[in-house]
Design a protein around this motif. Sequence first.
Motif, short mmCIF file in Angstrom:
data_model
loop_
_atom_site.label_atom_id
_atom_site.label_comp_id
_atom_site.label_asym_id
_atom_site.label_seq_id
_atom_site.Cartn_x
_atom_site.Cartn_y
_atom_site.Cartn_z
N TRP A 134 -2.71 -3.30 -11.70
CA TRP A 134 -2.91 -2.30 -10.65
C TRP A 134 -1.63 -2.07 -9.87
O TRP A 134 -1.47 -2.55 -8.75
N SER A 183 -2.24 1.91 -6.46
CA SER A 183 -3.62 1.55 -6.78
C SER A 183 -4.25 0.75 -5.65
O SER A 183 -3.60 -0.08 -5.01
N GLY A 215 -6.27 -1.68 -5.79
CA GLY A 215 -6.38 -3.10 -6.04
C GLY A 215 -5.08 -3.87 -5.88
O GLY A 215 -5.08 -5.10 -5.85
N HIS A 216 -3.97 -3.14 -5.79
CA HIS A 216 -2.66 -3.79 -5.75
C HIS A 216 -2.49 -4.71 -4.54
O HIS A 216 -2.14 -5.89 -4.69
#
Length: 131
Positions: A43, A47, A49-50
Amino acid sequence: MTGALVILGVCHLTTALGLVEARRIGRTLLATGGLATLAVAAWPQPSGGHVPAATLGFILLALWPVLSGVPSRRIASTATIVLVTLLGWLAAEIHDGSVVGLSERIVVAAQALWPLAAVLAVAISRPLPPR
C-alpha cells in the motif's frame, strides 16, 4: 522503494524465524513488524493503508529488541531506547518539522540494521563447533 520494502519485510520475517536465542514475544513483534513492512510495500502512498501499516511497523520494530533479550538484556534495552527516541523524533517531525524525510530514513535504517547487529552479536558469542 517497493522492492526494498519487500526485501526488508522478508528479512525481518526470516530473522524472527531463525533467531531462536531471542524470546518468543520479541520474535513475534519482529515478525509482525516484517508483515507490516510488507503491507507498507503493498500500500504505497497515498493509499489509505500506508500510514496505519507504517505506524504499526515502526512501533513494533522499535519495541522488539527489549522483548527479545538478545544479544543481552542491557544491550537490547539500550537498542530499544535509541529506536524509540528516533521514532519520537520522526513523530515530532511529522507534526511540525522540516526534515521529515531525513528522520524517516534514519529511523528505517536503524530499525533495519538492528536485527542484523543482534544476529551478528549472537553468532559471535556462540561457541565454535568441535572439529
